[in-house]
Design a protein around this motif. Structure first.
Motif, mmCIF file in Angstrom:
data_model
loop_
_atom_site.group_PDB
_atom_site.id
_atom_site.type_symbol
_atom_site.label_atom_id
_atom_site.label_comp_id
_atom_site.label_asym_id
_atom_site.label_seq_id
_atom_site.Cartn_x
_atom_site.Cartn_y
_atom_site.Cartn_z
ATOM 1 N N GLY A 109 1.023 -1.065 -0.285
ATOM 2 C CA GLY A 109 0.073 0.331 -0.258
ATOM 3 C C GLY A 109 0.994 1.549 0.039
ATOM 4 N N VAL A 110 1.866 1.232 -0.665
ATOM 5 C CA VAL A 110 3.016 1.805 -0.864
ATOM 6 C C VAL A 110 3.244 3.191 -1.912
ATOM 7 C CG1 VAL A 110 5.361 2.680 -0.850
ATOM 8 C CG2 VAL A 110 4.583 1.280 0.381
ATOM 9 N N LYS A 111 3.091 4.901 -1.774
ATOM 10 C CA LYS A 111 2.875 5.240 -3.155
ATOM 11 C C LYS A 111 3.979 5.313 -3.793
ATOM 12 C CE LYS A 111 -1.261 7.067 -2.788
ATOM 13 N NZ LYS A 111 -1.988 7.071 -3.660
ATOM 14 N N SER A 112 3.738 4.832 -5.123
ATOM 15 C CA SER A 112 5.592 5.376 -5.373
ATOM 16 C C SER A 112 6.545 6.128 -5.594
ATOM 17 C CB SER A 112 4.859 4.556 -7.067
ATOM 18 O OG SER A 112 4.769 3.406 -7.140
ATOM 19 N N PHE A 113 7.368 6.540 -5.681
ATOM 20 C CA PHE A 113 8.350 7.726 -5.249
ATOM 21 C C PHE A 113 8.571 8.899 -6.657
ATOM 22 C CE2 PHE A 113 12.333 9.611 -6.411
ATOM 23 C CZ PHE A 113 12.048 10.472 -4.930
ATOM 24 N N LEU A 119 6.380 16.877 -3.711
ATOM 25 C CA LEU A 119 6.373 18.341 -3.759
ATOM 26 C C LEU A 119 4.425 18.419 -3.045
ATOM 27 C CD1 LEU A 119 7.786 20.211 -6.526
ATOM 28 C CD2 LEU A 119 8.094 20.335 -4.583
ATOM 29 N N GLN A 120 3.632 16.987 -3.422
ATOM 30 C CA GLN A 120 2.520 17.405 -3.061
ATOM 31 C C GLN A 120 2.247 17.025 -1.862
ATOM 32 O OE1 GLN A 120 1.049 13.930 -6.222
ATOM 33 N NE2 GLN A 120 -0.455 15.783 -6.484
ATOM 34 N N ILE A 121 3.009 16.868 -1.388
ATOM 35 C CA ILE A 121 3.066 16.415 0.342
ATOM 36 C C ILE A 121 3.371 17.309 0.972
ATOM 37 C CG2 ILE A 121 3.666 14.999 2.270
ATOM 38 C CD1 ILE A 121 4.303 12.838 0.317
ATOM 39 N N LEU A 122 4.635 17.631 0.558
ATOM 40 C CA LEU A 122 5.336 18.858 1.911
ATOM 41 C C LEU A 122 4.231 20.214 1.362
ATOM 42 C CD1 LEU A 122 9.290 18.627 0.466
ATOM 43 C CD2 LEU A 122 7.482 18.271 2.629
ATOM 44 N N HIS A 123 3.991 20.514 0.296
ATOM 45 C CA HIS A 123 2.529 21.377 -0.246
ATOM 46 C C HIS A 123 1.145 20.803 -0.328
ATOM 47 C CE1 HIS A 123 5.384 24.301 -1.964
ATOM 48 N NE2 HIS A 123 5.781 23.026 -3.161
ATOM 49 N N ASN A 124 1.501 20.250 1.071
ATOM 50 C CA ASN A 124 -0.231 20.341 1.599
ATOM 51 C C ASN A 124 -1.266 19.446 0.712
ATOM 52 O OD1 ASN A 124 -0.533 19.058 4.246
ATOM 53 N ND2 ASN A 124 -2.322 21.281 4.651
ATOM 54 N N LYS A 125 -0.664 19.100 -0.176
ATOM 55 C CA LYS A 125 -1.773 18.994 -1.161
ATOM 56 C C LYS A 125 -1.968 17.493 -1.535
ATOM 57 C CE LYS A 125 -1.436 22.876 -3.461
ATOM 58 N NZ LYS A 125 -2.042 23.981 -3.353
ATOM 59 N N ILE A 126 -1.491 16.217 -0.861
ATOM 60 C CA ILE A 126 -1.942 15.098 -0.061
ATOM 61 C C ILE A 126 -1.516 14.704 1.519
ATOM 62 C CG2 ILE A 126 -1.061 12.308 -0.321
ATOM 63 C CD1 ILE A 126 -0.025 13.442 -2.814
ATOM 64 N N LYS A 127 -2.710 14.698 2.105
ATOM 65 C CA LYS A 127 -2.329 14.574 3.482
ATOM 66 C C LYS A 127 -1.524 13.595 4.216
ATOM 67 C CE LYS A 127 -5.415 18.089 4.309
ATOM 68 N NZ LYS A 127 -4.938 19.378 4.929
ATOM 69 N N VAL A 128 -0.748 13.966 4.926
ATOM 70 C CA VAL A 128 -0.185 12.672 6.303
ATOM 71 C C VAL A 128 0.181 13.100 7.228
ATOM 72 C CG1 VAL A 128 2.546 12.089 6.320
ATOM 73 C CG2 VAL A 128 2.102 12.435 3.944
ATOM 74 N N SER A 129 -0.029 11.051 8.212
ATOM 75 C CA SER A 129 -0.410 11.845 9.290
ATOM 76 C C SER A 129 0.496 12.509 10.078
ATOM 77 C CB SER A 129 -1.071 11.471 10.141
ATOM 78 O OG SER A 129 -2.225 10.438 9.264
ATOM 79 N N ASN A 130 0.651 13.346 10.937
ATOM 80 C CA ASN A 130 1.717 13.817 11.890
ATOM 81 C C ASN A 130 3.305 14.462 11.320
ATOM 82 O OD1 ASN A 130 -0.015 13.862 14.276
ATOM 83 N ND2 ASN A 130 0.941 11.815 13.953
ATOM 84 N N GLY A 160 -2.858 4.844 4.859
ATOM 85 C CA GLY A 160 -3.372 4.813 6.523
ATOM 86 C C GLY A 160 -5.058 4.233 6.654
ATOM 87 N N TYR A 161 -4.933 3.638 7.589
ATOM 88 C CA TYR A 161 -6.547 3.618 7.352
ATOM 89 C C TYR A 161 -7.823 5.131 7.195
ATOM 90 C CZ TYR A 161 -11.466 2.810 10.008
ATOM 91 O OH TYR A 161 -12.861 2.752 10.304
ATOM 92 N N ASP A 162 -7.329 6.155 7.783
ATOM 93 C CA ASP A 162 -8.580 7.580 7.364
ATOM 94 C C ASP A 162 -7.727 7.956 6.038
ATOM 95 O OD1 ASP A 162 -5.618 8.318 7.901
ATOM 96 O OD2 ASP A 162 -6.146 9.903 9.615
ATOM 97 N N GLN A 163 -7.109 7.591 5.304
ATOM 98 C CA GLN A 163 -7.341 7.721 3.780
ATOM 99 C C GLN A 163 -5.777 8.656 3.664
ATOM 100 O OE1 GLN A 163 -10.728 9.210 2.588
ATOM 101 N NE2 GLN A 163 -11.414 7.170 1.602
ATOM 102 N N ASN A 164 -5.862 9.042 4.770
ATOM 103 C CA ASN A 164 -4.032 9.824 4.724
ATOM 104 C C ASN A 164 -3.293 8.831 4.885
ATOM 105 O OD1 ASN A 164 -5.417 12.183 5.064
ATOM 106 N ND2 ASN A 164 -4.804 12.627 7.226
ATOM 107 N N LEU A 165 -1.852 9.241 4.374
ATOM 108 C CA LEU A 165 -0.820 8.348 4.286
ATOM 109 C C LEU A 165 -0.188 8.312 5.543
ATOM 110 C CD1 LEU A 165 0.276 9.689 0.981
ATOM 111 C CD2 LEU A 165 -1.208 7.467 1.161
#
Length: 266
Positions: A109-113, A119-130, A160-165
């Motif tokens: 269940g890992v996103k391909s690098f 950039l999407q993660i760091l700019h909060n376009k994709i949610k990552v818990s904590n 993750g369970y809550d659809q966040n990464l």
């Protein structure tokens, strides 16, 4: 191979593993069922396997690098757990040459690098818990263990369970015992760890208070706790002499001075 011969080989491997580990705990290394071709393009990862426990593992061997990679991986995974930095699960792996390897569980269940994903993660376009807590603590941790190779391919972004990464850290091959635990190579401009941190800081994903909190937790860990931890490192990964030397260093002022120095540079 007949069943009796196979069982005999497995028994010998388990006995050898128990002697090599030198621990009073009953540990069961994982046997290899299948070796996969390594097409990951990593200089430090030479073996990927499917184990008898049904899991796939990225395996680091005592023959890799300068010979200290499995010990560095083991120690960093165990220390990371104590400062609340998530990593994959790990296991001892029974190698075909009779030695033990360090196996990091291959996550599903890992996103391909890709640079775009980062950039999407760091700019909060994709949610990552904590995310900020994770990145900040990991940066301080990498500086302490002198990990020079925290590039963006050495993060795992798992569903993750809550659809966040969920973020995990892996690959400490170029850290700690392999590169020298008393150096400050990870602070040098241009290394992968510093280059990654530039982007983390630029995108406002760095919280210095979390980095300092991580270092404070490391400072509070006693030499006795470290002795218990590294007693489980197989002797083919780290000699008893080297273990004693590291335990002594951990209990010394030099370790605390290192933490103070890092605090002044983050």
């Amino acid at each position: 191979m007949s069943q009796s011969k196979h069982l005999g080989k497995a028994t010998k491997n388990t006995q050898a593993a128990s002697q090599a580990i030198g621990s009073q705990k009953r540990l069961f290394p994982v046997d290899i069922l299948t070796e996969y071709p390594n097409n990951q393009g990593s200089a430090d990862l030479q073996l990927i396997i499917n184990g008898r426990d049904g899991r796939d593992y990225a395996v680091k061997k005592p023959s890799d690098g300068n010979g200290k990679i499995p010990a560095s991986e083991f120690f960093c995974y165990e220390l990371a757990y104590r400062v609340t930095i998530p990593t994959p699960n790990w296991a001892y792996i029974n190698l075909t040459d009779g030695d033990l390897g360090f196996g990091s569980a291959w996550e599903g269940g890992v996103k391909s690098f890709s640079p775009a994903l980062v950039l999407q993660i760091l700019h909060n376009k994709i949610k990552v818990s904590n995310l900020k807590v994770f990145l900040s603590r990991l940066y301080a941790f990498d500086l302490f263990v002198n990990n020079v190779d925290r590039h963006w391919g050495n993060y795992i972004w798992r569903e993750g369970y809550d659809q966040n990464l969920i973020a995990l850290a892996f690959d400490f091959s170029r850290a700690c015992f392999e590169v020298g635990h008393t150096g400050y190579d990870a602070l040098r401009p241009g290394c992968n760890t510093q280059e990654s941190f530039k982007l983390i800081n630029l995108t406002l994903n760095y919280d210095r208070s979390e980095a300092l909190r991580c270092l404070d937790i490391i400072a509070s860990i006693t030499a006795s706790e470290i002795e218990d931890m590294i007693s489980e490192i197989p002797t083919t990964w780290m000699t008893d002499k080297d273990k004693t030397s590291y335990i002594d260093w951990w209990g010394s002022q030099a370790r605390l001075d290192r933490i103070v120095m890092i605090k002044g540079n983050i």
